[in-house]
Design a protein around this motif. Structure first.
Motif, mmCIF file in Angstrom:
data_model
loop_
_atom_site.group_PDB
_atom_site.id
_atom_site.type_symbol
_atom_site.label_atom_id
_atom_site.label_comp_id
_atom_site.label_asym_id
_atom_site.label_seq_id
_atom_site.Cartn_x
_atom_site.Cartn_y
_atom_site.Cartn_z
ATOM 1 N N ALA A 35 0.831 -1.210 0.000
ATOM 2 C CA ALA A 35 0.000 0.000 0.000
ATOM 3 C C ALA A 35 0.864 1.258 0.000
ATOM 4 C CB ALA A 35 -0.927 -0.004 1.214
ATOM 5 N N PHE A 36 1.921 1.279 0.820
ATOM 6 C CA PHE A 36 2.787 2.449 0.886
ATOM 7 C C PHE A 36 3.550 2.642 -0.424
ATOM 8 C CE2 PHE A 36 3.012 1.969 5.731
ATOM 9 C CZ PHE A 36 2.057 2.943 5.917
ATOM 10 N N ALA A 37 4.010 1.557 -1.023
ATOM 11 C CA ALA A 37 4.756 1.664 -2.275
ATOM 12 C C ALA A 37 3.871 2.195 -3.392
ATOM 13 C CB ALA A 37 5.342 0.304 -2.657
ATOM 14 N N ILE A 38 2.608 1.760 -3.420
ATOM 15 C CA ILE A 38 1.670 2.268 -4.421
ATOM 16 C C ILE A 38 1.474 3.768 -4.244
ATOM 17 C CG2 ILE A 38 -0.752 2.231 -5.129
ATOM 18 C CD1 ILE A 38 -0.713 -0.803 -4.588
ATOM 19 N N THR A 39 1.331 4.208 -2.994
ATOM 20 C CA THR A 39 1.178 5.638 -2.713
ATOM 21 C C THR A 39 2.443 6.402 -3.100
ATOM 22 O OG1 THR A 39 -0.318 5.147 -0.872
ATOM 23 C CG2 THR A 39 0.675 7.336 -0.923
ATOM 24 N N ALA A 40 3.605 5.847 -2.767
ATOM 25 C CA ALA A 40 4.867 6.520 -3.083
ATOM 26 C C ALA A 40 5.081 6.625 -4.586
ATOM 27 C CB ALA A 40 6.034 5.771 -2.435
ATOM 28 N N GLU A 41 4.749 5.568 -5.312
ATOM 29 C CA GLU A 41 4.937 5.576 -6.763
ATOM 30 C C GLU A 41 4.078 6.646 -7.435
ATOM 31 O OE1 GLU A 41 4.154 2.932 -10.763
ATOM 32 O OE2 GLU A 41 3.122 2.475 -8.890
ATOM 33 N N ALA A 42 2.955 6.958 -6.802
ATOM 34 C CA ALA A 42 2.040 7.930 -7.401
ATOM 35 C C ALA A 42 2.711 9.286 -7.630
ATOM 36 C CB ALA A 42 0.797 8.091 -6.539
ATOM 37 N N LEU A 43 3.706 9.633 -6.794
ATOM 38 C CA LEU A 43 4.423 10.888 -7.015
ATOM 39 C C LEU A 43 5.081 10.893 -8.383
ATOM 40 C CD1 LEU A 43 5.460 13.593 -5.888
ATOM 41 C CD2 LEU A 43 7.452 12.359 -5.004
ATOM 42 N N CYS A 44 5.473 9.722 -8.868
ATOM 43 C CA CYS A 44 6.137 9.612 -10.158
ATOM 44 C C CYS A 44 5.149 9.686 -11.316
ATOM 45 C CB CYS A 44 6.920 8.297 -10.211
ATOM 46 S SG CYS A 44 7.918 8.090 -11.691
ATOM 47 N N TYR A 45 3.999 9.011 -11.174
ATOM 48 C CA TYR A 45 3.097 8.952 -12.335
ATOM 49 C C TYR A 45 1.992 9.994 -12.339
ATOM 50 C CZ TYR A 45 -0.082 5.948 -9.497
ATOM 51 O OH TYR A 45 -0.912 5.427 -8.538
ATOM 52 N N MET A 46 1.791 10.738 -11.243
ATOM 53 C CA MET A 46 0.740 11.754 -11.231
ATOM 54 C C MET A 46 0.952 12.855 -12.277
ATOM 55 S SD MET A 46 -1.895 11.199 -9.586
ATOM 56 C CE MET A 46 -2.457 9.855 -8.573
ATOM 57 N N PRO A 47 2.205 13.289 -12.558
ATOM 58 C CA PRO A 47 2.373 14.242 -13.663
ATOM 59 C C PRO A 47 1.844 13.692 -14.989
ATOM 60 C CG PRO A 47 4.344 14.205 -12.327
ATOM 61 C CD PRO A 47 3.472 13.095 -11.818
ATOM 62 N N ALA B 124 11.109 8.999 -12.574
ATOM 63 C CA ALA B 124 11.536 7.634 -12.251
ATOM 64 C C ALA B 124 12.949 7.617 -11.663
ATOM 65 C CB ALA B 124 11.479 6.764 -13.501
ATOM 66 N N VAL B 125 13.818 8.470 -12.199
ATOM 67 C CA VAL B 125 15.175 8.559 -11.662
ATOM 68 C C VAL B 125 15.134 9.036 -10.204
ATOM 69 C CG1 VAL B 125 17.400 9.726 -11.874
ATOM 70 C CG2 VAL B 125 16.185 8.965 -13.931
ATOM 71 N N VAL B 126 14.306 10.035 -9.944
ATOM 72 C CA VAL B 126 14.151 10.541 -8.576
ATOM 73 C C VAL B 126 13.635 9.443 -7.651
ATOM 74 C CG1 VAL B 126 12.891 12.187 -7.133
ATOM 75 C CG2 VAL B 126 13.814 12.913 -9.347
ATOM 76 N N MET B 127 12.635 8.696 -8.119
ATOM 77 C CA MET B 127 12.056 7.635 -7.291
ATOM 78 C C MET B 127 13.083 6.550 -6.981
ATOM 79 S SD MET B 127 8.541 5.451 -7.888
ATOM 80 C CE MET B 127 9.149 4.380 -9.211
ATOM 81 N N TYR B 128 13.878 6.182 -7.958
ATOM 82 C CA TYR B 128 14.882 5.138 -7.729
ATOM 83 C C TYR B 128 15.911 5.580 -6.691
ATOM 84 C CZ TYR B 128 18.171 1.373 -8.703
ATOM 85 O OH TYR B 128 18.983 0.273 -8.578
ATOM 86 N N VAL B 129 16.389 6.809 -6.825
ATOM 87 C CA VAL B 129 17.457 7.296 -5.937
ATOM 88 C C VAL B 129 16.943 7.497 -4.513
ATOM 89 C CG1 VAL B 129 19.020 9.228 -5.489
ATOM 90 C CG2 VAL B 129 18.737 8.361 -7.827
ATOM 91 N N PHE B 130 15.749 8.051 -4.378
ATOM 92 C CA PHE B 130 15.248 8.431 -3.056
ATOM 93 C C PHE B 130 14.207 7.452 -2.500
ATOM 94 C CE2 PHE B 130 16.772 12.427 -4.902
ATOM 95 C CZ PHE B 130 17.604 12.866 -3.881
ATOM 96 N N ALA B 131 14.168 6.242 -3.025
ATOM 97 C CA ALA B 131 13.207 5.251 -2.532
ATOM 98 C C ALA B 131 13.313 5.015 -1.020
ATOM 99 C CB ALA B 131 13.377 3.933 -3.289
ATOM 100 N N THR C 24 12.419 -2.018 -2.301
ATOM 101 C CA THR C 24 12.633 -2.965 -3.407
ATOM 102 C C THR C 24 11.540 -2.823 -4.462
ATOM 103 O OG1 THR C 24 13.708 -4.528 -1.909
ATOM 104 C CG2 THR C 24 12.897 -5.393 -3.997
ATOM 105 N N ALA C 25 10.304 -2.673 -4.009
ATOM 106 C CA ALA C 25 9.189 -2.526 -4.943
ATOM 107 C C ALA C 25 9.330 -1.267 -5.786
ATOM 108 C CB ALA C 25 7.870 -2.502 -4.171
ATOM 109 N N LEU C 26 9.669 -0.139 -5.147
ATOM 110 C CA LEU C 26 9.781 1.129 -5.873
ATOM 111 C C LEU C 26 10.908 1.093 -6.898
ATOM 112 C CD1 LEU C 26 9.212 3.791 -3.057
ATOM 113 C CD2 LEU C 26 7.641 3.124 -4.874
ATOM 114 N N ARG C 27 12.047 0.536 -6.533
ATOM 115 C CA ARG C 27 13.177 0.510 -7.462
ATOM 116 C C ARG C 27 12.922 -0.438 -8.627
ATOM 117 N NH1 ARG C 27 18.341 1.130 -3.258
ATOM 118 N NH2 ARG C 27 18.262 3.430 -3.278
ATOM 119 N N THR C 28 12.132 -1.457 -8.396
ATOM 120 C CA THR C 28 11.731 -2.331 -9.498
ATOM 121 C C THR C 28 10.818 -1.593 -10.461
ATOM 122 O OG1 THR C 28 11.904 -4.282 -8.066
ATOM 123 C CG2 THR C 28 10.585 -4.505 -10.083
#
Length: 469
Positions: A302-314, A357-364, A383-387
């Motif tokens: 659930a947290f990873a899905i929420t965190a990933e949203a910062l990447c795909y919301m734009p 995506a680069v930001v998400m990978y580095v700051f996961a 691990t989920a976010l970097r994948t």
């Protein structure tokens, strides 16, 4: 900027020639408010999730276990609104504002009735849903309370979605964007007082008493509903009284549903609604796959899905701009301009989401630490976010291209493509990988599926058959 936007939109409606620079400028002007609204929404959701996460993994899992079902209901609400909003874009693009107002009046009656029925279904399911999804006994009580309140607030969410969608399709991205951010800030404020009990806080060396209701997960649901109510009232007021294309100043007109308008709404919205049902059923099945992996895996997912949203919301912000631009170009009968806006918006979305995506990978690690102090949950989430970061460029292609197709009123085939992708690729791989690789296997399956989906959407965009719809 508002005058520039209006003058550029007028070029579409008047049939005037638009240079590439003018097309790019209009795309940016319409995209920026929507991107800001989407990003601010997810930032506030971060804070919201962190508030619940501070209560422990069980509280987070209570929301996580029903999250996919709330997305299902939200998707149905959004689809019903889109069926009418796209018609508004076509009417405005053709310069028929009276027809746009007629569509809006009919939409108000139709979607309100629909949302009331949907709310009743949700309330009826709330008691058994967490059990069906495989939630542990300690999680089910909070999940039931959260989902019941969410279901009761669906009419508010429906009218908020309708007003925002119609304003965006008329070319007004600013007001819905601002109110999206305001709604999220109000959500955080309301949650601050509703989730936690009365407590003592040290502020600048002073100890102050902060009142609180101490409602936990239930307080989070109530706070969200209150924020939605405020945003809905403001957007409805602006649409009905201030919008140049949609306001009902003077004779209000009839709200009676007409067969032609309803038929077009069903043609656009029904495939989207069907897709949402099947797609979210697939996401619910994903939750069922994750649930046996334990409370930590449910919370991390659930947290990873929420965190990933910062990447795909734009991407979703640009997709909204694509729907408006393509819809108005179609309404104006300008096929070449329609394709040009499609390519511009899709390319822009892919570039921005690649950077994110680069930001998400580095700051996961930092992103997951924001949500929870639990080491096991954090490790799984990182691990989920970097994948998932490797899938974001193609995810952008799928998101924005879908918005292009919606603006053209072409929803049936794209919906089928989404369903094929998630059922044939994601769920099959997730079921195969989860038993041996755990949550990491589930997210590998998601990454592969999103890349596949992006490819097939780009192929259909390039072939151009959707323009003839």
């Amino acid at each position: 900027m508002n005058k520039t936007k209006d003058s550029l939109l007028a070029l579409i409606r008047n049939g005037s020639r638009m240079t590439l620079g003018e097309q790019l400028r209009l795309t940016v002007i319409l995209s920026i408010p929507s991107i800001i609204a989407q990003v601010s929404a997810i930032i506030m959701e971060y804070i919201d999730a962190a508030m619940v996460g501070s209560l422990g993994a069980k509280a987070s899992a209570s929301i996580g276990i029903v999250a996919t079902t709330t997305w299902l209901f939200w998707g149905l609400v959004s689809s019903s609104a889109t069926g009418f909003s796209v018609q508004v874009a076509h009417c405005v693009g053709a310069g028929h504002n009276d027809d746009a107002r007629s569509v809006m009046r009919q939409a108000l009656l139709a979607v309100t009735c629909f949302s009331v029925v949907l709310a009743a279904i949700g309330v009826g399911l709330s008691g058994v849903l967490p059990v069906w999804l495989g939630g542990e006994e300690a999680v089910c009580s909070g999940a039931t309370s959260y989902f019941r309140i969410f279901a009761m607030s669906l009419p508010l969410l429906q009218l908020y979605s309708l007003a925002g969608g119609m304003l965006r399709c008329s070319g007004n991205m600013l007001v819905p964007g601002v109110m999206g951010g305001v709604m999220c800030m109000l959500d955080v404020v309301f949650n601050f007082f509703l989730i936690f009990p009365t407590r003592m806080l040290d502020v600048a060396g002073m100890t102050i008493v902060v009142p609180g209701a101490g409602l936990g997960v239930t307080g989070a649901a109530i706070g969200t509903a209150m924020a939605e109510a405020v945003a809905m009232v403001v957007l409805m007021w602006y649409m009905l009284r201030r919008s140049p294309e949609l306001s009902l100043k003077g004779p209000v007109g009839s709200f009676r549903l007409r067969a032609g308008c309803l038929r077009k709404a069903l043609h656009i919205g029904l495939p989207m609604a069907g897709e949402r049902v099947v797609l979210n059923c697939a996401q619910i099945l994903t939750t069922v796959i994750v649930a046996p992996l334990g409370t930590a895996a449910i919370a991390a997912n659930a947290f990873a899905i929420t965190a990933e949203a910062l990447c795909y919301m734009p991407g979703y912000g640009i997709s909204e701009a694509a729907t408006a631009l393509v819809g108005q170009s179609i309404g104006a009968g300008r096929r070449r301009l329609t394709r040009s806006f499609a390519y511009i918006t899709v390319g822009t979305g892919m570039v921005i989401m690649t950077l994110m995506a680069v930001v998400m990978y580095v700051f996961a690690p930092q992103m997951m630490s924001f949500f929870t102090p639990d080491d096991a949950v954090r490790s799984l989430g990182v691990t989920a976010l970097r994948t998932e970061a490797f899938a974001e460029p193609m995810f952008a292609a799928a998101i924005v291209t879908y918005g292009v197709f919606v603006g053209a009123g072409d929803t049936l085939i794209p919906c089928c493509m989404n369903l094929l992708s998630i059922w044939a690729v994601r769920l099959t791989l997730a079921a195969l990988l989860a038993p041996t690789m755990g949550l990491h296997g589930v997210w590998i399956a998601m990454c592969v599926e999103l890349c596949f989906r992006g490819v097939i959407f780009l192929v259909r965009l390039w072939r151009g058959k959707w323009v003839k719809v």
